[in-house]
Design an enzyme around this catalytic site. Structure first.
Site, mmCIF file in Angstrom:
data_model
loop_
_atom_site.group_PDB
_atom_site.id
_atom_site.type_symbol
_atom_site.label_atom_id
_atom_site.label_comp_id
_atom_site.label_asym_id
_atom_site.label_seq_id
_atom_site.Cartn_x
_atom_site.Cartn_y
_atom_site.Cartn_z
ATOM 1 N N VAL A 49 0.840 -1.207 0.000
ATOM 2 C CA VAL A 49 0.000 0.000 0.000
ATOM 3 C C VAL A 49 0.875 1.256 0.000
ATOM 4 O O VAL A 49 0.611 2.208 -0.743
ATOM 5 C CB VAL A 49 -0.969 -0.008 1.203
ATOM 6 N N SER A 88 2.321 1.727 -3.430
ATOM 7 C CA SER A 88 1.299 2.120 -4.402
ATOM 8 C C SER A 88 0.781 3.527 -4.150
ATOM 9 O O SER A 88 0.461 4.256 -5.095
ATOM 10 C CB SER A 88 0.129 1.126 -4.349
ATOM 11 N N GLU A 89 0.690 3.918 -2.890
ATOM 12 C CA GLU A 89 0.126 5.217 -2.543
ATOM 13 C C GLU A 89 1.117 6.367 -2.736
ATOM 14 O O GLU A 89 0.758 7.417 -3.275
ATOM 15 C CB GLU A 89 -0.358 5.208 -1.090
ATOM 16 N N SER A 90 2.343 6.188 -2.262
ATOM 17 C CA SER A 90 3.269 7.326 -2.213
ATOM 18 C C SER A 90 4.670 7.038 -2.754
ATOM 19 O O SER A 90 5.480 7.960 -2.851
ATOM 20 C CB SER A 90 3.420 7.801 -0.763
ATOM 21 N N TYR A 97 -6.206 0.471 -8.857
ATOM 22 C CA TYR A 97 -5.538 0.519 -7.556
ATOM 23 C C TYR A 97 -5.472 -0.874 -6.929
ATOM 24 O O TYR A 97 -4.424 -1.291 -6.426
ATOM 25 C CB TYR A 97 -6.290 1.480 -6.633
#
Length: 202
Positions: A73, A76-78, A181
């Site tokens: 996560v 993938s997020e940042s 996502y």
């Protein structure tokens, strides 16, 4: 006669070289396979880093979330940038929205702080708690990941729509962003599991 002897000696010398060349090629191929795998693993480790490992391990254990899912996560997020900010206003390693951050802090009985969302430990603690909370709602990690992106309210609505879900699984997510996502996080999760020698349970 001397000429013939020379040719014969040359021929015999060449014959001895053939098996040596074959052996050398075989050794090089084996080394290439061995070191090729190691180089591939090294390259994958650069693509799938495990920064903030101590913090991730601590809160993954506390909130019973697979450690490699948390890494997936964050990646993938940042991309492991604690200062990352989305156009929608999500901030930090696990991209927390202001309302989500405040809600988690309230649930954990903690005070919010001005830089809480960009502080790596606070961000990872809150983001990991959110994953845990969504999993407690759906008892399914794929649904928890989808909820982390789209919200648990939308996921509940999708589960009640037979055109979108089947047998408690989302088969046709209507939001391209959430669909992409989910695939991105799952692929990263699988990569982290492969590199660490673990197998996940979705």
């Amino acid at each position: 006669m001397p000429t013939k002897k020379k040719r014969k000696a040359k021929k015999n010398g060449g014959g001895k070289l053939v098996p040596l060349v074959v052996i050398l090629i075989g050794v090089l191929l084996i080394l290439g396979i061995l070191y090729g795998r190691k180089l591939t693993e090294k390259a994958e480790q650069l693509v799938y880093p495990t920064e903030y490992e101590e913090i991730v391990s601590r809160y993954a254990a506390e909130f019973e979330v697979p450690e490699n899912l948390v890494f997936a996560v964050i990646r993938s997020e940042s991309g492991f940038d604690p200062e990352a900010e989305s156009n929608a206003g999500a901030v930090g390693l696990m991209q927390l929205m202001p309302a989500s951050y405040e809600w988690v802090c309230m649930r954990l009985g903690e005070e919010t702080t001005e830089n809480g969302r960009t502080d790596p430990e606070t961000n990872i603690r809150c983001g990991t708690y959110l994953l845990s909370y969504f999993h407690s709602e759906f008892s399914d990690w794929e649904l928890a990941i989808a909820a982390y992106n789209a919200g648990d309210g939308r996921v509940k609505n999708w589960l009640n729509d037979p055109e979108i879900s089947e047998n408690g699984k989302l088969k046709n997510i209507p939001f391209p962003e959430t669909k992409n996502y989910l695939n991105k996080v799952k692929n990263a999760w699988e990569a982290y599991d492969r590199l660490s020698g673990e197998s996940n349970t979705k």
